[in-house]
Every structure is written in C-alpha cells, then in structure tokens.
Scaffold this active site. Structure first.
Site, PDB file in Angstrom:
ATOM      1  N   ASP A  16       0.780  -1.206   0.098  1.00 50.78           N
ATOM      2  CA  ASP A  16      -0.012  -0.062   0.021  1.00 50.78           C
ATOM      3  C   ASP A  16       0.916   1.413   0.165  1.00 50.78           C
ATOM      4  O   ASP A  16       2.004   1.397   0.882  1.00 50.78           O
ATOM      5  CB  ASP A  16      -1.032   0.131   1.200  1.00 50.78           C
ATOM      6  CG  ASP A  16      -1.885   0.914   1.379  1.00 50.78           C
ATOM      7  OD1 ASP A  16      -1.682   2.231   0.693  1.00 50.78           O
ATOM      8  OD2 ASP A  16      -3.091   0.816   1.702  1.00 50.78           O
ATOM      9  N   LYS A  20      -0.482   9.792   1.870  1.00 52.90           N
ATOM     10  CA  LYS A  20      -0.651  10.856   2.743  1.00 52.90           C
ATOM     11  C   LYS A  20       0.564  10.766   3.784  1.00 52.90           C
ATOM     12  O   LYS A  20       1.021   9.599   4.375  1.00 52.90           O
ATOM     13  CB  LYS A  20      -2.169  10.706   3.563  1.00 52.90           C
ATOM     14  CG  LYS A  20      -3.090  11.091   3.089  1.00 52.90           C
ATOM     15  CD  LYS A  20      -4.224  10.876   4.145  1.00 52.90           C
ATOM     16  CE  LYS A  20      -5.533  11.087   3.331  1.00 52.90           C
ATOM     17  NZ  LYS A  20      -6.717  10.785   4.173  1.00 52.90           N
ATOM     18  N   ASP A  52       3.781  -0.794  -8.619  1.00 54.52           N
ATOM     19  CA  ASP A  52       3.288  -0.356  -9.861  1.00 54.52           C
ATOM     20  C   ASP A  52       3.309   1.112  -9.434  1.00 54.52           C
ATOM     21  O   ASP A  52       2.757   2.103 -10.343  1.00 54.52           O
ATOM     22  CB  ASP A  52       1.982  -0.803 -10.400  1.00 54.52           C
ATOM     23  CG  ASP A  52       1.098  -0.729  -9.494  1.00 54.52           C
ATOM     24  OD1 ASP A  52       1.218  -1.124  -8.197  1.00 54.52           O
ATOM     25  OD2 ASP A  52      -0.247  -0.586  -9.751  1.00 54.52           O
TER      26      ASP A  52
END
Length: 123
Positions: A16, A20, A52
């Site tokens: 992930d 932020k 990616d």
C-alpha cells in the site's frame, strides 16, 4: 526441514503506497526493517522490491540505499533504472493485472554483501 534457517530471499511486492504524509509511518520498508534484514540475512541473500506506484517504489529503494549501505547493494546502480522482468519468475495477481493494462512495474533487487550489520548507521 527444521527451523532456524536464515532467509535467502525477502520480497516486498505492491505494498500500500500510503500517499498521505501522516500515513508514511505505515509503509512497509522502514529503517528498522532494513536493519533487521541486514542482521538476519546471510551474504548473497536478496531483497526483491516491486511496485506499480513509482513513488512507493522510489521510497522503498531510497530506504534500502540510505539505511542498508554497505550491507546491501542495489543490483542497478542508476536510481532511475528498474528491472524489466520479474527475477523471481512468479508474478503476483497484482503484477499480472498491471501488466495486462500495459502499465509499468518498477523492480530492483538488493543483494546482501559480506559486511557486518554493525556497520550500519543507527540514526
């Protein structure tokens, strides 16, 4: 076979990205992880990084280079260059999906060098 072995390969694939800045602490590749890998991986072992999302990939690579040198060496000297093929040869579902969309996948491998982990900067 019994336990107690040391890892020959660690892969971090498509984590992930946590865009932020307040979530950056949740990123997988941290200075602590790099130091832990250096302490437990034998010479010649490899860390495979793949994403990616260029920003996520660059962040992982920067952490390995900044906190892993001289224990780990990037297979690709040029920071802007990435591997064209998956060196493991077994694609993840995410990798297949991204490639099917003709989108880029960024990859590199770091090799564990014959240098003691005590040589790492502890800052």
């Amino acid at each position: 076979g019994g336990g107690g072995g040391r890892p020959a390969l660690v892969s971090v694939q498509f984590p992930d990205p946590h865009f932020k800045s307040s979530h950056a602490k949740r990123r997988v590749v941290t200075p602590e992880l790099v130091r832990t890998l250096a302490s437990h991986m034998p010479e010649g072992a490899e860390v495979f990084l793949q994403s990616d999302v260029r920003e996520a990939f660059d962040d992982m690579r920067e952490k390995m280079r900044e906190f892993g040198t001289p224990c780990f060496e990037d297979a690709l000297e040029d920071f802007d260059v990435t591997m064209g093929e998956n060196p493991i040869g077994v694609p993840t579902e995410r990798e297949i999906s991204v490639l099917d969309q003709d989108l880029p996948v960024y990859r590199t491998v770091f090799r564990r060098m014959d240098v003691g982990a005590e040589s790492l900067d502890r800052d």
